[in-house]
Design a protein around this motif. Structure first.
Motif, PDB file in Angstrom:
ATOM      1  N   VAL A 253      -1.810   2.024   7.798  1.00 36.66           N
ATOM      2  CA  VAL A 253      -1.695   2.637   6.473  1.00 36.66           C
ATOM      3  C   VAL A 253      -3.071   2.812   5.856  1.00 36.66           C
ATOM      4  O   VAL A 253      -3.754   1.835   5.567  1.00 36.66           O
ATOM      5  N   ALA A 254      -3.478   4.056   5.653  1.00 38.34           N
ATOM      6  CA  ALA A 254      -4.682   4.349   4.875  1.00 38.34           C
ATOM      7  C   ALA A 254      -4.220   4.678   3.470  1.00 38.34           C
ATOM      8  O   ALA A 254      -3.341   5.517   3.280  1.00 38.34           O
ATOM      9  N   SER A 255      -4.776   4.003   2.483  1.00 37.78           N
ATOM     10  CA  SER A 255      -4.294   4.181   1.120  1.00 37.78           C
ATOM     11  C   SER A 255      -5.402   3.983   0.105  1.00 37.78           C
ATOM     12  O   SER A 255      -6.378   3.280   0.352  1.00 37.78           O
TER      13      SER A 255
ATOM     14  N   ALA B 264       0.860  -1.185   0.000  1.00 38.49           N
ATOM     15  CA  ALA B 264       0.000   0.000   0.000  1.00 38.49           C
ATOM     16  C   ALA B 264       0.896   1.235   0.000  1.00 38.49           C
ATOM     17  O   ALA B 264       1.940   1.253   0.659  1.00 38.49           O
ATOM     18  N   PHE B 265       0.461   2.276  -0.724  1.00 43.97           N
ATOM     19  CA  PHE B 265       1.214   3.522  -0.820  1.00 43.97           C
ATOM     20  C   PHE B 265       0.555   4.580   0.056  1.00 43.97           C
ATOM     21  O   PHE B 265      -0.647   4.826  -0.051  1.00 43.97           O
ATOM     22  N   ASP B 266       1.338   5.204   0.937  1.00 43.06           N
ATOM     23  CA  ASP B 266       0.775   6.191   1.864  1.00 43.06           C
ATOM     24  C   ASP B 266       0.962   7.636   1.405  1.00 43.06           C
ATOM     25  O   ASP B 266       0.705   8.565   2.154  1.00 43.06           O
ATOM     26  N   GLY B 267       1.408   7.836   0.185  1.00 42.53           N
ATOM     27  CA  GLY B 267       1.668   9.174  -0.336  1.00 42.53           C
ATOM     28  C   GLY B 267       3.145   9.506  -0.362  1.00 42.53           C
ATOM     29  O   GLY B 267       3.567  10.409  -1.076  1.00 42.53           O
ATOM     30  N   GLU B 268       3.935   8.751   0.425  1.00 38.57           N
ATOM     31  CA  GLU B 268       5.380   8.963   0.461  1.00 38.57           C
ATOM     32  C   GLU B 268       6.168   7.712   0.115  1.00 38.57           C
ATOM     33  O   GLU B 268       7.191   7.787  -0.537  1.00 38.57           O
ATOM     34  N   ARG B 269       5.687   6.550   0.577  1.00 38.06           N
ATOM     35  CA  ARG B 269       6.415   5.309   0.304  1.00 38.06           C
ATOM     36  C   ARG B 269       5.459   4.120   0.301  1.00 38.06           C
ATOM     37  O   ARG B 269       4.336   4.209   0.789  1.00 38.06           O
ATOM     38  N   TRP B 270       5.953   3.003  -0.238  1.00 37.59           N
ATOM     39  CA  TRP B 270       5.192   1.759  -0.263  1.00 37.59           C
ATOM     40  C   TRP B 270       5.417   0.992   1.034  1.00 37.59           C
ATOM     41  O   TRP B 270       6.532   0.899   1.521  1.00 37.59           O
ATOM     42  N   HIS B 271       4.332   0.429   1.583  1.00 41.73           N
ATOM     43  CA  HIS B 271       4.388  -0.385   2.798  1.00 41.73           C
ATOM     44  C   HIS B 271       3.987  -1.810   2.436  1.00 41.73           C
ATOM     45  O   HIS B 271       2.940  -2.023   1.816  1.00 41.73           O
ATOM     46  N   VAL B 272       4.785  -2.778   2.844  1.00 42.51           N
ATOM     47  CA  VAL B 272       4.459  -4.184   2.613  1.00 42.51           C
ATOM     48  C   VAL B 272       3.371  -4.592   3.598  1.00 42.51           C
ATOM     49  O   VAL B 272       3.556  -4.517   4.810  1.00 42.51           O
ATOM     50  N   LEU B 273       2.225  -5.005   3.072  1.00 39.23           N
ATOM     51  CA  LEU B 273       1.124  -5.489   3.906  1.00 39.23           C
ATOM     52  C   LEU B 273       1.137  -7.004   4.025  1.00 39.23           C
ATOM     53  O   LEU B 273       0.676  -7.572   5.010  1.00 39.23           O
ATOM     54  N   TYR B 274       1.655  -7.663   2.982  1.00 38.06           N
ATOM     55  CA  TYR B 274       1.725  -9.126   2.997  1.00 38.06           C
ATOM     56  C   TYR B 274       2.906  -9.557   2.138  1.00 38.06           C
ATOM     57  O   TYR B 274       3.121  -9.004   1.066  1.00 38.06           O
ATOM     58  N   GLU B 275       3.652 -10.531   2.611  1.00 39.07           N
ATOM     59  CA  GLU B 275       4.790 -11.065   1.864  1.00 39.07           C
ATOM     60  C   GLU B 275       4.632 -12.570   1.732  1.00 39.07           C
ATOM     61  O   GLU B 275       4.344 -13.262   2.707  1.00 39.07           O
ATOM     62  N   CYS B 276       4.797 -13.062   0.518  1.00 41.53           N
ATOM     63  CA  CYS B 276       4.617 -14.489   0.231  1.00 41.53           C
ATOM     64  C   CYS B 276       5.912 -15.076  -0.307  1.00 41.53           C
ATOM     65  O   CYS B 276       6.490 -14.539  -1.252  1.00 41.53           O
TER      66      CYS B 276
END
Length: 100
Positions: A82-84, A44-56
């Motif tokens: 993270v709101a996106s 998910a992108f928060d406006g500044e960077r990508w956040h990993v929500l799930y990794e497989c």
């Protein structure tokens, strides 16, 4: 290879007209290479960077016999921080460290 192989670095991104804080997401996969669909992240992108929500790592459909579709699976995530409105599924480089 062609249509049945998703190469590392490939991604699909989508944007919604509103923001969400996810608690889970659902994903299904066609029969083509379903057993090999591993090493990916949902972000998910928060406006500044990508956040990993799930990794497989290994494919969630590794037990599916050859020629069968991978049924929809629900993946729990902690997206409360993270709101996106922008999300993506990205294939990791095979040699990359997970969590990057």
């Amino acid at each position: 290879i062609g249509e049945c192989c998703v190469l590392s670095g490939t991604l699909v991104e989508f944007q919604l007209p509103f923001q969400l804080q996810l608690s889970s997401f659902r994903l299904a996969h066609g029969s083509c290479s379903v057993r090999n669909f591993g090493d990916w992240v949902f972000e998910a992108f928060d406006g500044e960077r990508w956040h990993v929500l799930y990794e497989c790592g290994a494919s969630p459909w590794v037990e599916i016999p050859f020629g069968f579709d991978g049924p929809a699976k629900c993946f729990d995530v902690d997206g409360t921080a993270v709101a996106s409105s922008r999300f993506r599924l990205r294939m990791l480089d095979v040699v990359a460290e997970h969590g990057d």
